[in-house]
Design an enzyme around this catalytic site. Structure first.
Site, short mmCIF file in Angstrom:
data_model
loop_
_atom_site.label_atom_id
_atom_site.label_comp_id
_atom_site.label_asym_id
_atom_site.label_seq_id
_atom_site.Cartn_x
_atom_site.Cartn_y
_atom_site.Cartn_z
N ALA A 1 0.84 -1.20 0.00
CA ALA A 1 0.00 0.00 0.00
C ALA A 1 0.87 1.26 0.00
CB ALA A 1 -0.97 -0.04 1.17
N SER A 2 0.44 2.29 0.68
CA SER A 2 1.12 3.59 0.60
C SER A 2 2.45 3.64 1.34
CB SER A 2 0.20 4.69 1.14
OG SER A 2 -0.95 4.82 0.32
N THR A 3 2.82 2.57 2.06
CA THR A 3 4.12 2.58 2.75
C THR A 3 5.28 2.63 1.76
OG1 THR A 3 4.16 0.15 2.84
CG2 THR A 3 3.22 1.33 4.74
N ILE A 4 5.04 2.30 0.48
CA ILE A 4 6.14 2.31 -0.49
C ILE A 4 6.23 3.66 -1.22
CG2 ILE A 4 6.37 -0.15 -0.84
CD1 ILE A 4 4.38 1.98 -3.25
N LYS A 5 5.35 4.58 -0.90
CA LYS A 5 5.40 5.88 -1.59
C LYS A 5 6.73 6.63 -1.36
CE LYS A 5 0.39 6.48 -1.94
NZ LYS A 5 -0.82 7.16 -1.44
#
Length: 659
Positions: free
Chosen positions: A329-333
């Site tokens: 999810a957004s943790t890799i942004k």
């Protein structure tokens, strides 16, 4: 009248015949005596050593003696795995007239199940009858007393005392320590293939999972021997000499049991995992998968009933920290933002207009933001801080899957981290080649757009997320995650490492520091320096300032009121940074609103969070994954868990400083 003739005996001739026969007989007897004396001389003089050796081999036996297994401690010296004395009920079949009747009579005194009786009778087929065979283990005081009182009625029935593995914290440590259990045929086959079977002749248990399995060679020790005299049936008559075994080495881990307790409490009622790492050396501080199970159940042999209880929908047997795979999810942004900066697709001043969705050129599908009305004008820093999907839809499309895959591979996604337990998944870092091999399909632009927000084919483990975050805060320097911190040996390590410690020597090939004498264990302590463990080349950027840009964006995610992690860390007395994420478990139609109350639990979103602190000199990195949350996302569900772990870490540090 006929005349009858009377023969007269020739006594002289008969005497001569008798004398000749006597002489011949005497010569025969003399010859046989000479042969006999010759054989006796050969046996007693010429072949004495040969037959004495054979005799001793039949009379004297070398019996192996199992070593005590090494102990395991946490970073503060708290005992995590010990050896406790237990009593077991055993039977020597040779001394029992009717085994089945004896089993029936024993059942009247102590509870012996039909399953235990059948297992005992089955084991008799493969064991020598004069050897004690275990019927019951872990006898309590009452059972020991009952059997002792009636033992005179049961010849061949004995009570044995021996050491068995025990885990004081039960399910808190199972997914890291693993457990030991009885050696089976598969274990014996592997030991034979490795040339180690001779060292396990007296050993009953072996590491099956986790650190117990990974460091089996270190923990096991070296076998001893006792020289005994036996009768023709193999029963021991007396002990002639004894060579004591060398106990296994004690291990000290980087793990903190107090952080484990906080992780369990924080995840209470949820399925998920917590991983905390010290980025300075890669030492694992917390490692908990929920729900867990008690490894002590397997030490003495788990019953089929208890094993079925563990095979439920919550899957406690799965180590979610290393085997659980989740969309990041957004943790890799932050990582995608770094890739965009490095590939010069964006700068710190780049802005996009977010109207609430992104569309591919000539495409009809709308890839929506979590805010229907959008975020308006958004920079990279704001996109990370407020978790703007639209910004990263566009960025990932412009980067393309090839550049994304190449960058993410540098941070360890898509491959095992190399942590010192065997149970680890590589998860999935998608690429063109991966999709072609897996589905025999080409890669589409829509696949890339989904990857831009950590969805689609991409999966990670919580440990991979923690490791990637550690690399990020170290600005490209890679510290391999590990549990082992120090080895305590009863003998000089320099002498033993060359023989038995093949695993440790391989993992810690560069660590050769023998530190202070450990008087409490009467041995030597060797500290393991993570800076010397399997060093990997660092990630080098074209512009080193890009590290600071991304880390500052994560800092504001927690510190700025509009950041998705602001509420989770509001009021903390340490300076943290982080990134939240909410992962879709199943895809949804573009015009469908998400309502967790209207879908089954297993299809609800996952909550993810990564964090580190202190911001300027990180000491702890945390990665959280919580499955199928009912309300809210990563910031409101996983963020508070990360906060509790860090609160405990810095509280302990403050307390230690005051002391």
């Amino acid at each position: 009248m006929a005349v009858k003739r009377v023969s007269i005996k020739n006594h002289s001739a008969e005497a001569n015949l008798f004398a000749r026969r006597t002489f011949i007989t005497f010569l025969g007897v003399l010859a046989m005596l000479l042969i006999l004396f010759n054989n006796i001389y050969d046996l007693e003089i010429n072949s004495y050593e040969k037959y004495q050796t054979r005799s001793n081999k039949n009379r004297i036996k070398l019996l192996p003696v199992a070593p005590n297994r090494g102990l395991i401690y946490d970073r503060n010296g708290v005992l995590l795995a010990e050896n406790k004395p237990v009593y077991s009920l055993a039977i020597i079949p040779e001394e029992v007239n009717d085994v089945e009747q004896t089993l029936a009579l024993l059942s009247d005194i102590v509870d012996v199940s039909d399953e235990q009786k059948q297992n005992f009778l089955k084991s008799m087929r493969y064991k020598r009858r004069f050897k004690p065979l275990e019927l019951l283990s872990r006898l309590n005081d009452e059972q020991v007393a009952k059997i002792s009182v009636s033992q005179h009625l049961f010849p061949g029935v004995i009570i044995e005392a021996r050491l068995k593995r025990y885990y004081p914290f039960g399910d808190l440590t199972t997914h890291s320590l693993g457990y030991v259990a009885k050696i089976n045929s598969n274990d014996l086959l592997k030991l034979e293939q490795q040339g180690k079977s001779d060292g396990y002749k007296a050993t009953r248990d072996i590491g099956k999972l986790g650190l117990e399995k990974y460091y089996q060679d270190l923990l096991h020790g070296s076998m001893g021997y006792q020289e005994v005299e036996v009768n023709n049936q193999g029963r021991i008559l007396r002990t002639l000499s004894f060579t004591p075994p060398v106990p296994g080495k004690d291990l000290t881990l980087s793990l903190d049991i107090e952080l484990q307790m906080i992780a369990k409490r924080a995840l209470s009622g949820s399925r998920g995992a917590v991983v905390a790492i010290d980025p300075r050396d890669g030492g694992v501080l917390a490692f908990y998968s929920n729900p867990s199970y008690d490894g002590n159940l397997f030490v003495h042999g788990i019953s089929s009933k208890n094993y079925k209880k563990l095979q439920n929908r919550n899957r406690p047997l799965i180590n979610r920290a290393t085997k659980g795979t989740y969309p990041p999810a957004s943790t890799i942004k932050p990582f995608l933002g770094l890739s965009g900066l490095e590939n010069q697709m964006i700068t710190t001043s780049s802005k996009i207009w977010d109207e609430g969705f992104f569309k591919l050129k000539n495409g009809k599908r709308k890839y929506r933001d979590h805010l229907k009305w959008g975020h308006g004008w958004v920079t990279l820093e704001e996109a990370v801080m407020r978790s703007c999907n639209t910004f990263f839809y566009k960025l990932s499309y412009e980067l393309g899957i090839d550049k994304i895959s190449a960058t993410m591979a540098q941070f360890g996604f898509g491959e095992p981290t190399g942590i010192d337990i065997f149970e680890e998944s590589a998860a999935i870092l998608p690429s063109r080649g991966w999709k072609r091999a897996r589905y025999n399909e080409p890669w589409y632009h829509g696949d890339t757009v989904n990857i831009g927000i950590g969805q689609g084919f991409w999966t990670v483990t919580p440990l991979q997320l923690a490791q990637a975050t550690s690399i990020l805060v170290n600005k490209g320097e890679i510290k391999e995650p590990h549990f082992l911190s120090a080895i305590h040996s009863p003998l000089p390590l320099t002498a033993e490492l060359s023989n038995n410690d093949t695993v440790a020597a391989a993992v810690f090939s560069g660590a050769d520091d023998l530190s202070q004498q450990d008087n409490s264990k009467n041995g030597i302590t060797r500290e393991i320096s993570a800076f010397e463990i399997n060093e990997k080349p660092p990630i080098e950027l074209n512009n080193e300032q890009n590290w600071d840009i991304i880390l500052e964006a994560m800092h504001k995610t927690v510190r700025a009121p509009s950041g998705t992690g602001y509420r989770a860390f509001l009021g903390s007395n340490y300076d943290a940074a982080g990134k939240s994420g909410t992962g879709e478990v199943v895809g949804r139609a573009q015009d469908t609103d998400y309502d967790a109350t209207k879908i089954s639990e297993d299809k609800r979103d996952n909550a993810m969070f990564i964090a580190f602190a202190p911001y300027t000199a990180p000491e702890i990195v945390v990665a959280i994954a919580i499955e199928n949350v009912a309300v809210g996302g990563g910031g409101s569900n996983a963020g508070p868990v990360a906060r509790q772990i860090m609160d405990q870490y810095f509280a302990n540090k403050t307390l230690t400083a005051k002391e």
